[in-house]
Design an enzyme around this catalytic site. Sequence first.
Site, short mmCIF file in Angstrom:
data_model
loop_
_atom_site.label_atom_id
_atom_site.label_comp_id
_atom_site.label_asym_id
_atom_site.label_seq_id
_atom_site.Cartn_x
_atom_site.Cartn_y
_atom_site.Cartn_z
N ASP A 27 0.90 -0.70 0.05
CA ASP A 27 -0.10 0.38 -0.33
C ASP A 27 0.69 1.43 0.18
O ASP A 27 0.32 2.24 -0.18
CB ASP A 27 -0.89 0.02 1.63
N GLU A 28 1.94 1.02 -0.57
CA GLU A 28 3.31 2.21 -0.63
C GLU A 28 4.18 2.41 -1.27
O GLU A 28 4.59 1.05 -1.52
CB GLU A 28 3.54 1.99 0.73
#
Length: 426
Positions: free
Chosen positions: A117-118
């Site tokens: 998610d990053e």
Amino acid sequence: MQIDYTKLPDYKILCVDLKSFYASVEAVELGLDPLHDMIAVVGDVTRRGGVVLAASPALKQRYQIQTGSRLYQIPTDDRRIHIAKARMGLYLEKSMQITHIYHRFAPLEAIQVYSIDEAWINVTGTENLFAQNGVPATARDIAMMIKRAIYKELGLLAAVGIGPNKFLAKVILDNYAKKTGLAAIHYPQIKQHLWPLPVQHIWGIGRRMQLNLNRMAIFTLGDIAKAPLRILSKRFGIIGEQMYYHAWGIDHSPVIVDPLAEARKGFSHGITLVRDYYQDEAAVVIYELTDMLARKLRQARAAAFTISLSLRFSKREDTPSFSKSTSLYSATNLSKTLYLACMELLSHSTDAPIRHISVGVTNMVHQDAIQVDLFDGIYHQKLYRLGLATDQIINDHGMSAIMRAASLTSAGTWLDRALKLGGHYE
């Protein structure tokens, strides 16, 4: 220390984070509001001790449920709370869709995925591609375009930190942008905005390092910047130097990568065990891990010269971690060869109870470079063809379709892994 920031690289780096990613994906799937509805994603919903993998902002705020909380800590009398079973396949699919969105704004070599998610995105040089009315786009403009695209297409909220290098973009994300949605920092603002931050809020500084720094009366990033470099270097080695220069906003880590070159550096697989294992049981797990590594090598048409084995022991034992590597006479992508090398490494370890095993390969070459001994050539080809056959079965039917008999014993982990994705059941 006096820094001439005009001589440092001044890139336009975005560090993008998807807010409460797993919980937000589940909210969108259920037609709920990711920000205002209370959602918890739990790894195993059948156990009261199941771990919370993500909680929506509303659930965090109202009941202080965080990542790492347990299922039994979630109130059962509030019907507004939605509990979702983790679906790692779905989250990976969404992560890939998000990466495709990033690719509209930067080439693949300028996108570095940090986690599911990053990611960092280097948008330096793309200003004219996204100009409005002849005015070049700023990094903030491009960040807003990315945020809007993710929300419009996937219903997910992203936070973006902007900085002249990866470290500053990450720290401004963690400490400011995750609260405001977007934040930027430039070199002249380091002392004002970053130096007051506690060391435990700084990316790369864990709990143990925090305690070590606190014992030296170092509590903030500014304290690190003001500490003598020679003291930090003597106490922590290269890590101490890195912390010092990071405190001054200096980061020379690459902002453009070759994805294929990164993959060629090496592979690794590891597992945290559910109970204590001793060496005879660990051998089963090591064979499973080398099977996975060998398959990955063959998929990449690669072979490795160096193999490493790492062990972490039970917390009940005051035994330091074990890590050792060895180089082979010839590069290989055969599980048996990797396994035998690992067993030789294992023989140098203490027989303390083991709770984590990791196997990795490095020094990789193309498989055409494999040199086979004249007398072992036929045997090597048999093992290689057997490996290709098992690879095909797994590709067609999944990991559970074929496994070693030892994996069916109490020490085996293969079947459990076959039912999971990303460490969790799909």
